[in-house]
Write a protein that holds these residues in place. Structure first.
Motif, PDB file in Angstrom:
ATOM      1  N   UNK A 271       0.850  -1.206   0.000  1.00 49.13           N
ATOM      2  CA  UNK A 271       0.000   0.000   0.000  1.00 49.13           C
ATOM      3  C   UNK A 271       0.882   1.251   0.000  1.00 49.13           C
ATOM      4  N   UNK A 272       0.596   2.168  -0.927  1.00 47.07           N
ATOM      5  CA  UNK A 272       1.309   3.455  -0.928  1.00 47.07           C
ATOM      6  C   UNK A 272       2.731   3.391  -1.452  1.00 47.07           C
ATOM      7  N   UNK A 273       3.151   2.225  -1.956  1.00 48.15           N
ATOM      8  CA  UNK A 273       4.509   2.093  -2.500  1.00 48.15           C
ATOM      9  C   UNK A 273       4.453   1.997  -4.019  1.00 48.15           C
ATOM     10  N   UNK A 274       5.429   2.569  -4.663  1.00 58.54           N
ATOM     11  CA  UNK A 274       5.547   2.481  -6.124  1.00 58.54           C
ATOM     12  C   UNK A 274       5.654   1.009  -6.538  1.00 58.54           C
ATOM     13  N   UNK A 275       4.860   0.535  -7.530  1.00 57.26           N
ATOM     14  CA  UNK A 275       4.983  -0.870  -7.949  1.00 57.26           C
ATOM     15  C   UNK A 275       6.374  -1.162  -8.520  1.00 57.26           C
ATOM     16  N   UNK A 276       6.790  -2.416  -8.395  1.00 58.90           N
ATOM     17  CA  UNK A 276       8.039  -2.847  -9.022  1.00 58.90           C
ATOM     18  C   UNK A 276       7.774  -3.161 -10.492  1.00 58.90           C
ATOM     19  N   UNK A 277       8.826  -3.106 -11.304  1.00 60.42           N
ATOM     20  CA  UNK A 277       8.707  -3.397 -12.729  1.00 60.42           C
ATOM     21  C   UNK A 277       9.528  -4.652 -13.022  1.00 60.42           C
ATOM     22  N   UNK A 278       8.937  -5.594 -13.758  1.00 63.58           N
ATOM     23  CA  UNK A 278       9.657  -6.847 -14.050  1.00 63.58           C
ATOM     24  C   UNK A 278       9.330  -7.342 -15.447  1.00 63.58           C
ATOM     25  N   UNK A 279      10.363  -7.837 -16.132  1.00 62.07           N
ATOM     26  CA  UNK A 279      10.162  -8.507 -17.424  1.00 62.07           C
ATOM     27  C   UNK A 279      10.292  -9.996 -17.181  1.00 62.07           C
ATOM     28  N   UNK A 280       9.386 -10.773 -17.780  1.00 68.05           N
ATOM     29  CA  UNK A 280       9.401 -12.214 -17.543  1.00 68.05           C
ATOM     30  C   UNK A 280       8.821 -12.934 -18.748  1.00 68.05           C
ATOM     31  N   UNK A 281       9.339 -14.139 -19.082  1.00 66.49           N
ATOM     32  CA  UNK A 281       8.721 -14.908 -20.176  1.00 66.49           C
ATOM     33  C   UNK A 281       7.375 -15.507 -19.769  1.00 66.49           C
ATOM     34  N   UNK A 282       7.081 -15.553 -18.460  1.00 69.43           N
ATOM     35  CA  UNK A 282       5.806 -16.124 -17.988  1.00 69.43           C
ATOM     36  C   UNK A 282       4.661 -15.152 -18.239  1.00 69.43           C
ATOM     37  N   UNK A 283       3.449 -15.705 -18.352  1.00 70.27           N
ATOM     38  CA  UNK A 283       2.262 -14.863 -18.570  1.00 70.27           C
ATOM     39  C   UNK A 283       1.402 -14.822 -17.316  1.00 70.27           C
ATOM     40  N   UNK A 284       0.914 -13.633 -16.996  1.00 69.44           N
ATOM     41  CA  UNK A 284       0.025 -13.454 -15.846  1.00 69.44           C
ATOM     42  C   UNK A 284      -1.179 -12.641 -16.295  1.00 69.44           C
ATOM     43  N   UNK A 285      -2.348 -12.960 -15.732  1.00 70.94           N
ATOM     44  CA  UNK A 285      -3.526 -12.139 -16.039  1.00 70.94           C
ATOM     45  C   UNK A 285      -3.500 -10.932 -15.099  1.00 70.94           C
ATOM     46  N   UNK A 286      -4.166  -9.834 -15.507  1.00 65.98           N
ATOM     47  CA  UNK A 286      -4.143  -8.619 -14.687  1.00 65.98           C
ATOM     48  C   UNK A 286      -4.729  -8.887 -13.298  1.00 65.98           C
ATOM     49  N   UNK A 287      -3.974  -8.488 -12.279  1.00 64.90           N
ATOM     50  CA  UNK A 287      -4.428  -8.684 -10.900  1.00 64.90           C
ATOM     51  C   UNK A 287      -4.046 -10.035 -10.319  1.00 64.90           C
ATOM     52  N   UNK A 288      -3.405 -10.896 -11.123  1.00 65.06           N
ATOM     53  CA  UNK A 288      -3.054 -12.239 -10.632  1.00 65.06           C
ATOM     54  C   UNK A 288      -1.985 -12.153  -9.535  1.00 65.06           C
ATOM     55  N   UNK A 289      -2.195 -12.941  -8.475  1.00 68.50           N
ATOM     56  CA  UNK A 289      -1.220 -12.993  -7.382  1.00 68.50           C
ATOM     57  C   UNK A 289       0.066 -13.619  -7.906  1.00 68.50           C
ATOM     58  N   UNK A 290       1.210 -13.109  -7.429  1.00 70.67           N
ATOM     59  CA  UNK A 290       2.493 -13.653  -7.863  1.00 70.67           C
ATOM     60  C   UNK A 290       3.537 -13.395  -6.779  1.00 70.67           C
ATOM     61  N   UNK A 291       4.721 -13.928  -7.013  1.00 67.75           N
ATOM     62  CA  UNK A 291       5.862 -13.640  -6.136  1.00 67.75           C
ATOM     63  C   UNK A 291       6.993 -13.145  -7.024  1.00 67.75           C
ATOM     64  N   UNK A 292       7.765 -12.192  -6.529  1.00 69.45           N
ATOM     65  CA  UNK A 292       9.007 -11.936  -7.244  1.00 69.45           C
ATOM     66  C   UNK A 292      10.147 -12.459  -6.366  1.00 69.45           C
ATOM     67  N   UNK A 293      11.058 -13.184  -7.029  1.00 72.80           N
ATOM     68  CA  UNK A 293      12.209 -13.766  -6.346  1.00 72.80           C
ATOM     69  C   UNK A 293      13.452 -13.084  -6.876  1.00 72.80           C
ATOM     70  N   UNK A 294      14.220 -12.491  -5.986  1.00 72.10           N
ATOM     71  CA  UNK A 294      15.413 -11.766  -6.426  1.00 72.10           C
ATOM     72  C   UNK A 294      16.601 -12.105  -5.528  1.00 72.10           C
ATOM     73  N   UNK A 295      17.706 -12.463  -6.169  1.00 73.69           N
ATOM     74  CA  UNK A 295      18.920 -12.841  -5.442  1.00 73.69           C
ATOM     75  C   UNK A 295      19.589 -11.594  -4.852  1.00 73.69           C
ATOM     76  N   UNK A 296      20.123 -11.707  -3.618  1.00 75.53           N
ATOM     77  CA  UNK A 296      20.740 -10.532  -2.975  1.00 75.53           C
ATOM     78  C   UNK A 296      21.864  -9.897  -3.786  1.00 75.53           C
ATOM     79  N   UNK A 297      22.611 -10.731  -4.551  1.00 77.42           N
ATOM     80  CA  UNK A 297      23.727 -10.153  -5.321  1.00 77.42           C
ATOM     81  C   UNK A 297      23.245  -9.302  -6.497  1.00 77.42           C
ATOM     82  N   UNK A 298      21.947  -9.402  -6.824  1.00 77.95           N
ATOM     83  CA  UNK A 298      21.393  -8.597  -7.923  1.00 77.95           C
ATOM     84  C   UNK A 298      20.762  -7.296  -7.405  1.00 77.95           C
ATOM     85  N   UNK A 299      20.812  -7.106  -6.077  1.00 71.12           N
ATOM     86  CA  UNK A 299      20.260  -5.889  -5.471  1.00 71.12           C
ATOM     87  C   UNK A 299      21.411  -4.947  -5.137  1.00 71.12           C
TER      88      UNK A 299
END
Length: 374
Positions: A271-299
């Motif tokens: 809530x109140x946070x700017x959404x994250x942006x991600x490119x992925x070969x997977x398809x999601x429908x609008x509003x679909x629940x998901x997880x983003x997994x990101x390795x610490x060395x990529x942050x």
């Protein structure tokens, strides 16, 4: 000259050495392996990786012939193993305990299986000498197991297992008894020996680092099923679900919901946070629940908000794990979410940029995270 990549699993013409076909194993009411189908190819170094009780040792024991299959088939080189006893299979198994004979010398331990088969004396001597050279044990040949180190005992057990030239060698947590430094050295020795002999190795381990180091492919298991089979790089960079992402290495998992935008997705996550942006070969429908997994060395971690990153979020350093070559920063975001970021320690400790309770910015590119279904 380009080196050819070893990937028989991508070749439709390649015949598997081992085939698990709809294999189920039950112990009373408990199902240890559930309807499992998997091929393993000749000269592979194949790892079964998973937590205790996931079924990996049961799978290996069925392959060796120490357990019977409840349903389904196991084939080795095209032959159904249903009624083939362990000693008639072109398979050898190396146990975690090594099971060396304490009263026999290193040389005699390696020769033991060949003598039992009644091989000619000259052939035994030539084969044992070859195994001693391969495992770099020539100068320890006359010693008893208690007179050599844990790493050397491990190599004796390996030499003994390979002496009979099995098509397939099964290794059950083979490096579990060794300390970390020795284990790392021995992993490379194992790979070297496997390459030189061309034997197919199947290894059971719960050590992800070991599986990622030695394997041509890794099968990540959970509750009697294989969740994903892929090369170590694919398992790490492109896990197929949260379980695999979480099991291998360190990872940040953030829950959100996806909305298509251009050639990627916006991931609403708080809530109140700017959404994250991600490119992925997977398809999601609008509003679909998901997880983003990101390795610490990529942050990336910085004092100021970076201008050139697709994703940036502010937080406070709560903890720092100093691991010599890298530091892992545990950063608490405004909504309480913790994110780990890793940075290489290229500077002396006294000249580091960040310390506890500092406010920092974390950022990553739009391709750094993997987007997974909930």
């Amino acid at each position: 000259m380009a080196q050819t990549v070893f990937a028989p699993w991508d070749d439709p013409q390649a015949k598997p050495l081992i085939q698990f076909r709809n294999v189920t194993k039950r112990f009373g009411d408990f199902t240890a392996i559930e309807n499992l189908t998997q091929d393993i190819y000749e000269k592979e170094f194949f790892s079964l990786l998973g937590p205790s009780g996931c079924g990996k040792t049961t799978l290996m024991r069925m392959l060796a012939g120490f357990e019977n299959v409840t349903e389904g088939q196991i084939l080795i080189a095209g032959q159904d193993m249903a009624n083939v006893p362990p000693n008639k299979r072109a398979v050898n198994m190396m146990f975690q305990s090594y099971a060396l004979f304490p009263h026999l010398s290193v040389w005699e331990n390696i020769a033991f299986g060949l003598k039992r088969e009644g091989k000619p004396k000259a052939e035994i001597e030539a084969r044992v000498d070859e195994m001693l050279r391969l495992t770099r044990l020539v100068k320890f040949a006359k010693r008893k197991p208690h007179q050599i180190s844990g790493g050397q005992r491990q190599r004796v057990a390996l030499a003994r297992s390979l002496a009979k030239a099995p098509k397939l060698l099964l290794l059950d947590e083979p490096l579990g008894a060794l300390d970390k430094k020795l284990r790392q050295d021995t992993q490379f020795e194992l790979m070297d020996i496997q390459e030189k002999t061309g034997t197919t190795f199947v290894i059971v381990t719960h050590d992800q680092e070991e599986a990622m180091t030695v394997s041509s492919r890794v099968a990540v298991m959970d509750e009697g099923r294989i969740i994903q089979v892929a090369t170590p790089a694919q398992i790490y960079e492109a896990p197929n679900c949260v379980y695999v992402a979480d099991f291998i290495g360190e990872v940040n998992i953030i829950d959100g919901s996806a909305t298509r935008e251009g050639d990627g997705y916006r991931i609403a996550w708080a809530e109140g946070q700017e959404p994250f942006v991600a490119k992925t070969p997977s398809s999601f429908s609008d509003g679909q629940r998901c997880h983003i997994a990101i390795r610490p060395e990529k942050v990336a971690i910085s004092a100021d908000r970076p201008d050139d990153m697709a994703n940036a979020v502010e937080g406070q350093i709560i903890d720092i794990a100093y691991l010599g070559n890298i530091s892992t920063y545990h950063v608490k975001l405004g909504n309480g979410q913790m994110i780990k970021a890793q940075a290489a320690n290229t500077r002396r400790l006294s000249r580091r940029s960040f310390t506890w309770e500092d406010r920092v910015w974390l950022s990553w590119t739009d391709t750094a995270a993997v987007v997974l279904e909930s």
